[in-house]
Design a protein around this motif. Structure first.
Motif, PDB file in Angstrom:
ATOM      1  N   TYR A   1       0.849  -1.263  -0.095  1.00 59.29           N
ATOM      2  CA  TYR A   1      -0.067   0.113  -0.042  1.00 59.29           C
ATOM      3  C   TYR A   1       1.005   1.347  -0.068  1.00 59.29           C
ATOM      4  O   TYR A   1       0.672   2.213  -0.758  1.00 59.29           O
ATOM      5  N   LEU A   2       1.964   1.295   0.935  1.00 59.69           N
ATOM      6  CA  LEU A   2       2.696   2.464   1.071  1.00 59.69           C
ATOM      7  C   LEU A   2       3.520   2.321  -0.472  1.00 59.69           C
ATOM      8  O   LEU A   2       3.651   3.733  -0.923  1.00 59.69           O
ATOM      9  N   ALA A   3       3.957   1.426  -1.026  1.00 60.15           N
ATOM     10  CA  ALA A   3       4.690   1.564  -2.431  1.00 60.15           C
ATOM     11  C   ALA A   3       3.959   2.077  -3.304  1.00 60.15           C
ATOM     12  O   ALA A   3       4.574   3.033  -4.199  1.00 60.15           O
ATOM     13  N   LEU A   4       2.425   1.881  -3.358  1.00 60.36           N
ATOM     14  CA  LEU A   4       1.676   2.343  -4.548  1.00 60.36           C
ATOM     15  C   LEU A   4       1.727   3.839  -4.150  1.00 60.36           C
ATOM     16  O   LEU A   4       1.536   4.774  -5.406  1.00 60.36           O
ATOM     17  N   PHE A   5       1.596   4.550  -3.291  1.00 59.00           N
ATOM     18  CA  PHE A   5       1.705   5.983  -2.922  1.00 59.00           C
ATOM     19  C   PHE A   5       2.798   6.583  -3.289  1.00 59.00           C
ATOM     20  O   PHE A   5       3.071   7.565  -3.818  1.00 59.00           O
ATOM     21  N   GLN A   6       4.240   5.841  -2.912  1.00 55.13           N
ATOM     22  CA  GLN A   6       5.426   6.372  -3.484  1.00 55.13           C
ATOM     23  C   GLN A   6       5.751   6.130  -4.787  1.00 55.13           C
ATOM     24  O   GLN A   6       6.187   7.069  -5.575  1.00 55.13           O
ATOM     25  N   LEU A   7       5.032   4.945  -5.552  1.00 55.94           N
ATOM     26  CA  LEU A   7       5.317   4.829  -6.949  1.00 55.94           C
ATOM     27  C   LEU A   7       4.354   5.383  -7.923  1.00 55.94           C
ATOM     28  O   LEU A   7       4.632   5.724  -9.158  1.00 55.94           O
ATOM     29  N   GLY A   8       3.140   5.753  -7.481  1.00 55.10           N
ATOM     30  CA  GLY A   8       2.002   6.141  -8.319  1.00 55.10           C
ATOM     31  C   GLY A   8       1.572   4.848  -9.008  1.00 55.10           C
ATOM     32  O   GLY A   8       2.108   3.703  -8.740  1.00 55.10           O
ATOM     33  N   PRO A   9       0.634   4.946 -10.016  1.00 56.11           N
ATOM     34  CA  PRO A   9       0.303   3.693 -11.002  1.00 56.11           C
ATOM     35  C   PRO A   9       1.352   2.929 -11.230  1.00 56.11           C
ATOM     36  O   PRO A   9       2.110   3.577 -11.966  1.00 56.11           O
ATOM     37  N   SER A  10       1.269   1.813 -10.954  1.00 62.06           N
ATOM     38  CA  SER A  10       2.538   0.943 -11.481  1.00 62.06           C
ATOM     39  C   SER A  10       2.091  -0.675 -11.658  1.00 62.06           C
ATOM     40  O   SER A  10       0.876  -1.054 -11.390  1.00 62.06           O
TER      41      SER A  10
ATOM     42  N   LYS B   1      -4.808  -8.455  -5.258  1.00 65.02           N
ATOM     43  CA  LYS B   1      -6.363  -8.567  -5.579  1.00 65.02           C
ATOM     44  C   LYS B   1      -7.227  -8.539  -4.210  1.00 65.02           C
ATOM     45  O   LYS B   1      -8.316  -8.071  -4.245  1.00 65.02           O
ATOM     46  N   GLN B   2      -6.517  -9.009  -3.212  1.00 65.28           N
ATOM     47  CA  GLN B   2      -7.487  -8.999  -1.662  1.00 65.28           C
ATOM     48  C   GLN B   2      -7.430  -7.259  -1.359  1.00 65.28           C
ATOM     49  O   GLN B   2      -8.578  -6.894  -0.867  1.00 65.28           O
ATOM     50  N   MET B   3      -6.554  -6.436  -1.685  1.00 65.11           N
ATOM     51  CA  MET B   3      -6.496  -5.132  -1.065  1.00 65.11           C
ATOM     52  C   MET B   3      -7.739  -4.622  -2.161  1.00 65.11           C
ATOM     53  O   MET B   3      -8.569  -3.773  -1.652  1.00 65.11           O
ATOM     54  N   ALA B   4      -7.815  -5.116  -3.432  1.00 71.72           N
ATOM     55  CA  ALA B   4      -8.799  -4.354  -4.450  1.00 71.72           C
ATOM     56  C   ALA B   4     -10.245  -4.794  -4.100  1.00 71.72           C
ATOM     57  O   ALA B   4     -10.890  -3.913  -4.146  1.00 71.72           O
ATOM     58  N   ALA B   5     -10.259  -6.029  -3.566  1.00 70.62           N
ATOM     59  CA  ALA B   5     -11.750  -6.336  -3.040  1.00 70.62           C
ATOM     60  C   ALA B   5     -11.923  -5.792  -1.806  1.00 70.62           C
ATOM     61  O   ALA B   5     -13.441  -5.540  -1.870  1.00 70.62           O
ATOM     62  N   ARG B   6     -11.145  -4.973  -1.124  1.00 72.48           N
ATOM     63  CA  ARG B   6     -11.450  -4.373   0.188  1.00 72.48           C
ATOM     64  C   ARG B   6     -11.574  -3.021  -0.295  1.00 72.48           C
ATOM     65  O   ARG B   6     -12.024  -1.884   0.505  1.00 72.48           O
ATOM     66  N   GLY B   7     -11.448  -2.390  -1.645  1.00 71.35           N
ATOM     67  CA  GLY B   7     -11.472  -1.171  -1.914  1.00 71.35           C
ATOM     68  C   GLY B   7     -10.302  -0.108  -1.670  1.00 71.35           C
ATOM     69  O   GLY B   7     -10.500   1.073  -1.616  1.00 71.35           O
TER      70      GLY B   7
ATOM     71  N   ILE C   1      -7.406  -0.437  -3.041  1.00 77.43           N
ATOM     72  CA  ILE C   1      -6.515   0.114  -4.263  1.00 77.43           C
ATOM     73  C   ILE C   1      -7.559  -0.511  -5.649  1.00 77.43           C
ATOM     74  O   ILE C   1      -8.462  -0.976  -5.590  1.00 77.43           O
ATOM     75  N   SER C   2      -7.103   0.135  -6.854  1.00 74.81           N
ATOM     76  CA  SER C   2      -7.956  -0.133  -7.931  1.00 74.81           C
ATOM     77  C   SER C   2      -6.885  -0.525  -9.137  1.00 74.81           C
ATOM     78  O   SER C   2      -5.437  -0.372  -8.796  1.00 74.81           O
ATOM     79  N   TYR C   3      -7.268  -1.200 -10.114  1.00 78.63           N
ATOM     80  CA  TYR C   3      -6.536  -1.486 -11.274  1.00 78.63           C
ATOM     81  C   TYR C   3      -7.104  -0.981 -12.664  1.00 78.63           C
ATOM     82  O   TYR C   3      -8.407  -0.842 -12.635  1.00 78.63           O
TER      83      TYR C   3
ATOM     84  N   LYS D   1      -1.111  -4.838 -22.564  1.00 78.82           N
ATOM     85  CA  LYS D   1      -1.369  -5.962 -22.116  1.00 78.82           C
ATOM     86  C   LYS D   1      -1.532  -6.505 -20.532  1.00 78.82           C
ATOM     87  O   LYS D   1      -1.527  -7.594 -20.097  1.00 78.82           O
ATOM     88  N   ARG D   2      -1.057  -5.397 -19.893  1.00 75.89           N
ATOM     89  CA  ARG D   2      -1.024  -5.451 -18.422  1.00 75.89           C
ATOM     90  C   ARG D   2      -1.937  -4.563 -17.640  1.00 75.89           C
ATOM     91  O   ARG D   2      -2.623  -3.965 -17.996  1.00 75.89           O
ATOM     92  N   ARG D   3      -1.680  -4.880 -16.455  1.00 77.59           N
ATOM     93  CA  ARG D   3      -2.578  -4.178 -15.462  1.00 77.59           C
ATOM     94  C   ARG D   3      -1.761  -3.140 -14.632  1.00 77.59           C
ATOM     95  O   ARG D   3      -0.593  -3.511 -14.346  1.00 77.59           O
ATOM     96  N   VAL D   4      -2.215  -1.995 -14.247  1.00 74.94           N
ATOM     97  CA  VAL D   4      -1.687  -0.963 -13.789  1.00 74.94           C
ATOM     98  C   VAL D   4      -2.486  -0.791 -12.481  1.00 74.94           C
ATOM     99  O   VAL D   4      -3.599  -0.396 -12.449  1.00 74.94           O
ATOM    100  N   PHE D   5      -1.901  -0.823 -11.098  1.00 73.15           N
ATOM    101  CA  PHE D   5      -2.379  -0.722  -9.766  1.00 73.15           C
ATOM    102  C   PHE D   5      -2.329   0.547  -9.410  1.00 73.15           C
ATOM    103  O   PHE D   5      -1.140   0.969  -9.452  1.00 73.15           O
ATOM    104  N   ARG D   6      -3.161   1.208  -8.641  1.00 70.28           N
ATOM    105  CA  ARG D   6      -3.100   2.495  -8.030  1.00 70.28           C
ATOM    106  C   ARG D   6      -3.684   2.554  -6.682  1.00 70.28           C
ATOM    107  O   ARG D   6      -4.779   1.601  -6.344  1.00 70.28           O
ATOM    108  N   ALA D   7      -3.146   3.219  -5.489  1.00 70.84           N
ATOM    109  CA  ALA D   7      -3.930   3.400  -4.416  1.00 70.84           C
ATOM    110  C   ALA D   7      -5.078   4.257  -4.503  1.00 70.84           C
ATOM    111  O   ALA D   7      -4.965   5.328  -5.261  1.00 70.84           O
ATOM    112  N   GLU D   8      -6.218   3.719  -3.748  1.00 72.76           N
ATOM    113  CA  GLU D   8      -7.290   4.750  -3.569  1.00 72.76           C
ATOM    114  C   GLU D   8      -7.132   5.865  -2.659  1.00 72.76           C
ATOM    115  O   GLU D   8      -6.068   5.844  -1.980  1.00 72.76           O
ATOM    116  N   ASP D   9      -7.846   6.899  -2.675  1.00 77.48           N
ATOM    117  CA  ASP D   9      -7.842   8.011  -2.003  1.00 77.48           C
ATOM    118  C   ASP D   9      -7.642   7.361  -0.419  1.00 77.48           C
ATOM    119  O   ASP D   9      -8.303   6.638   0.203  1.00 77.48           O
ATOM    120  N   PRO D  10      -6.710   8.097   0.458  1.00 78.92           N
ATOM    121  CA  PRO D  10      -6.653   7.612   1.623  1.00 78.92           C
ATOM    122  C   PRO D  10      -7.637   7.797   2.400  1.00 78.92           C
ATOM    123  O   PRO D  10      -7.798   7.284   3.789  1.00 78.92           O
TER     124      PRO D  10
END
Length: 246
Positions: A19-28, A49-55, A57-59, A64-73
């Motif tokens: 979660y912290l990495a996604l804030f540091q990296l941005g969509p990755s 995937k589990q974090m996305a299910a709880r809302g 993060i999103s992707y 051909k790839r997925r990019v993940f990003r953290a939702e608003d804190p």
């Protein structure tokens, strides 16, 4: 930044790290996230995937790839409020349904109505039980027979017991066997004179329970707690009668 509080939302150390990495990296991508955190790609993907299910993060697809990003804190606060609401519902259910139902299932008396405790930790447990049991009653009062020889051992494991009793406005009436004992707020004390020494003992009557504490050796206390309303009531009658004579 200490993120340990996020564990209360069900996140483990790996998810907090991601979660912290996604804030540091941005969509990755998964590859970039795994490289940044040192977590292998398979584990990273399953956690995301589990974090996305709880809302959390999103992707979105990117080629051909997925990019993940953290939702608003602020989403974290919403999750905490949901957990708080669920916990309040659980507490209400425990108070009004589950605990009364379980008490109803208990037999009037069984071996489970007698509990034994040893050592300072055991005595602390008994003292806490007295406060907890009496604190839930309308008339917050209990009664005690106490001998002089046990008093300096009794509160050794729980030195602020009297302070906590006073804070909860719990009253106690004490028949002190032998000299000594200190007056305190919300307490009354009477003395029972004896012709000779009396073995160390402490009996607390707090219906539906009676606790009996004694010394197995000079510095080793033991206790028996009996949960039996009839016994507690009979002991209360004896105490009240003696109290009236003193």
């Amino acid at each position: 930044m200490d993120l340990s509080a996020l564990k209360q939302l069900g996140m483990d150390d790996r998810e907090i790290n991601l979660y912290l990495a996604l804030f540091q990296l941005g969509p990755s991508s998964i590859r970039d996230i795994a490289s940044h955190t040192g977590i292998n790609r398979g584990t990273t993907y399953e956690s995301l995937k589990q974090m996305a299910a709880r809302g959390l993060i999103s992707y979105a697809p990117k080629g051909k790839r997925r990019v993940f990003r953290a939702e608003d804190p602020d989403k974290l606060l919403l999750l905490a409020e949901e957990k708080k609401s669920a916990l309040e519902g659980t507490i209400d259910s425990l108070k009004t349904n589950i605990i009364p139902g379980l008490h109803h299932l208990k037999p009037d008396f069984s071996a489970g109505n007698v509990r034994f405790y040893e050592g300072d930790d055991g005595i602390e447990t008994v003292l806490k039980d007295i406060l907890a049991t009496v604190g839930q009653q309308t008339d917050k009062e209990y009664c005690v027979f106490s001998t002089k020889s046990i008093r300096h051992h009794l509160y050794r494991p729980f030195p602020n017991y009297t302070l906590q009793r006073i804070r909860r406005k719990i009253k106690v009436r004490v028949i002190a066997v032998g000299d000594g004992g200190e007056d305190a707020e919300y307490s009354e004390r009477k003395w029972l004179k004896t012709d000779g020494p009396v073995d160390a003992s402490y009996i607390a009557i707090y219906p539906p329970k009676v606790a009996m504490i004694s010394m197995a050796s000079e510095n080793y206390p033991v206790a028996t707690v009996l949960e039996a309303p009839e016994v507690a009531r009979s002991q209360q009658v004896v105490f009240d009668a003696l109290w009236g004579f003193l």
